[in-house]
Scaffold this active site. Structure first.
Site, PDB file in Angstrom:
ATOM      1  N   LYS A  64       0.842  -1.205   0.000  1.00 31.84           N
ATOM      2  CA  LYS A  64       0.000   0.000   0.000  1.00 31.84           C
ATOM      3  C   LYS A  64       0.878   1.256   0.000  1.00 31.84           C
ATOM      4  CE  LYS A  64      -3.778  -2.457   2.278  1.00 31.84           C
ATOM      5  NZ  LYS A  64      -4.517  -2.760   3.511  1.00 31.84           N
ATOM      6  N   GLN A 114      -4.185  -1.363   9.923  1.00 34.63           N
ATOM      7  CA  GLN A 114      -4.196  -2.683   9.282  1.00 34.63           C
ATOM      8  C   GLN A 114      -4.811  -3.723  10.220  1.00 34.63           C
ATOM      9  OE1 GLN A 114      -3.445  -3.246   6.110  1.00 34.63           O
ATOM     10  NE2 GLN A 114      -3.756  -5.448   6.210  1.00 34.63           N
ATOM     11  N   ASP A 169     -10.497   3.339   4.861  1.00 30.17           N
ATOM     12  CA  ASP A 169     -10.879   1.926   4.795  1.00 30.17           C
ATOM     13  C   ASP A 169     -12.402   1.760   4.836  1.00 30.17           C
ATOM     14  OD1 ASP A 169      -8.999  -0.140   4.519  1.00 30.17           O
ATOM     15  OD2 ASP A 169      -8.188   0.233   6.515  1.00 30.17           O
TER      16      ASP A 169
HETATM   17  N1  GUN Z   1      -6.829  -6.577   6.393  1.00 28.08           N
HETATM   18  C1  GUN Z   1      -7.238  -7.272   5.307  1.00 28.08           C
HETATM   19  N2  GUN Z   1      -7.778  -6.434   4.382  1.00 28.08           N
HETATM   20  C2  GUN Z   1      -7.695  -5.202   4.895  1.00 28.08           C
HETATM   21  C3  GUN Z   1      -8.079  -3.920   4.409  1.00 28.08           C
HETATM   22  O1  GUN Z   1      -8.637  -3.751   3.321  1.00 28.08           O
HETATM   23  N3  GUN Z   1      -7.804  -2.877   5.233  1.00 28.08           N
HETATM   24  C4  GUN Z   1      -7.220  -3.046   6.456  1.00 28.08           C
HETATM   25  N4  GUN Z   1      -7.019  -1.964   7.193  1.00 28.08           N
HETATM   26  N5  GUN Z   1      -6.868  -4.213   6.931  1.00 28.08           N
HETATM   27  C5  GUN Z   1      -7.101  -5.285   6.160  1.00 28.08           C
END
Ligand code: GUN
Length: 295
Positions: free
Chosen positions: A54, A98, A121
């Site tokens: 990311k 995350q 998110d």
């Molecule tokens: N863990 C798995 N997918 C995601 C996501 O799209 N965002 C976040 N913050 N954590 C995740």
């Protein structure tokens, strides 16, 4: 007949290029560089790798990235304090915590601490609540289900009145994907581990979204001929024939299902790149909200 392959890598690359142009435009017109803060707690290797991807994608699109890390035993108040500092930081337009968080942490309290205007998110309870309600719009749509919907649109899917089946009811993918499909007037069934006759339910689907985390679970005889199949799964499986000793597969038995489906995403190369593209899009939106005085 072999299915049309929905190329998530190519679609995401196009979106990322469009976002990079808009980022440049925002900098030249408003002197604002969009910024994403990532918060990673613990040493989960998959989470570390997702966060790295990311951050790299941000940098490539001209978005600033601010990485924050805590040890696995970080106390609740320290994580919440950081989130509050990031809420107040004008260089930060998106905050990504995350998941999963270590078990001792209260995930709901931490996600609730994220400013609604920086919740890229889309995991804040208010954003999820708005997503669930008729006539309400969330400020941000969660990235993976949003990517699923864009892939379905790109495949030219007719949502209105379609039978959609979502395999999996996670907060991150299954539930929000079901809500987004309902907003588009599909008739939605959500299947999970207690569903009786999973293959039979899946066979009713015009649109099948698989998000269960079981390698190659969806077989060819689970799929209605001509259905559109979106594979959200990303599972690491042993493969002695691969020089790494493993490979990545989706939740769908791709080779067999592509002979039955009308269109299908590969995994890797389908939903994964879209999740990141939607995160960049949401971060740009966070910066747009800030420029408009709503950040
Ligand atoms: N863990 C798995 N997918 C995601 C996501 O799209 N965002 C976040 N913050 N954590 C995740």
């Amino acid at each position: 007949m072999t299915a049309t392959i929905i190329d998530g890598t190519a679609i995401a690359a196009r979106l990322r290029a469009e976002i990079a142009d808009k980022v440049k435009q925002m900098e030249s017109e408003h002197g604002v560089r969009p910024g994403l803060a990532t918060v990673l707690v613990g040493e989960n290797p998959a989470s570390q790798s997702y966060v790295r991807m990311k951050q790299k994608a941000c940098e490539k699109a001209g978005i600033a990235s601010f990485g924050h890390r805590f040890p696995a035993d970080a106390p609740q108040d320290e994580v919440e304090t950081l989130v509050k500092e990031l809420n107040a930081d004008p260089q930060v337009h998106g905050i990504l915590v995350q998941l999963p968080l270590p078990k001792h942490l209260d995930e709901e309290a931490i996600l609730s601490a994220v400013s609604l205007h920086k919740d890229v998110d889309g995991f804040h309870p208010v954003n999820i609540g708005r997503l669930a309600m008729k006539g309400r719009d969330p400020l941000f749509i969660p990235c993976t289900p949003h990517g699923v919907m864009v892939l379905l649109e790109e495949a030219g899917v007719e949502f209105e009145g379609a039978q959609a089946v979502v395999l999996g009811r996670s907060n991150i993918v299954g539930m929000p994907a079901a809500m987004l499909l309902i907003h588009r007037n599909a008739t939605v069934t959500v299947c999970h581990s207690r569903t009786k006759d999973l293959p039979g339910e899946c066979r009713k689907a015009d649109i099948l979204v698989a998000a269960v985390g079981h390698p190659q679970m969806v077989k060819a005889d689970w799929v209605k001929p001509g259905a559109v199949v979106i594979d959200v799964g990303s599972n690491k499986v042993d493969d002695p024939t691969d020089e790494r000793g493993y490979r990545w597969v989706g939740d769908v038995d791709f080779e067999a299902v592509k002979e039955v489906a009308g269109a299908i995403t590969p995994s890797p190369g389908g939903v994964g790149p879209m999740t990141i593209a939607m995160l960049l899009k949401n971060t740009l939106r966070g910066a747009e909200l800030a420029v408009a005085g709503q950040g």
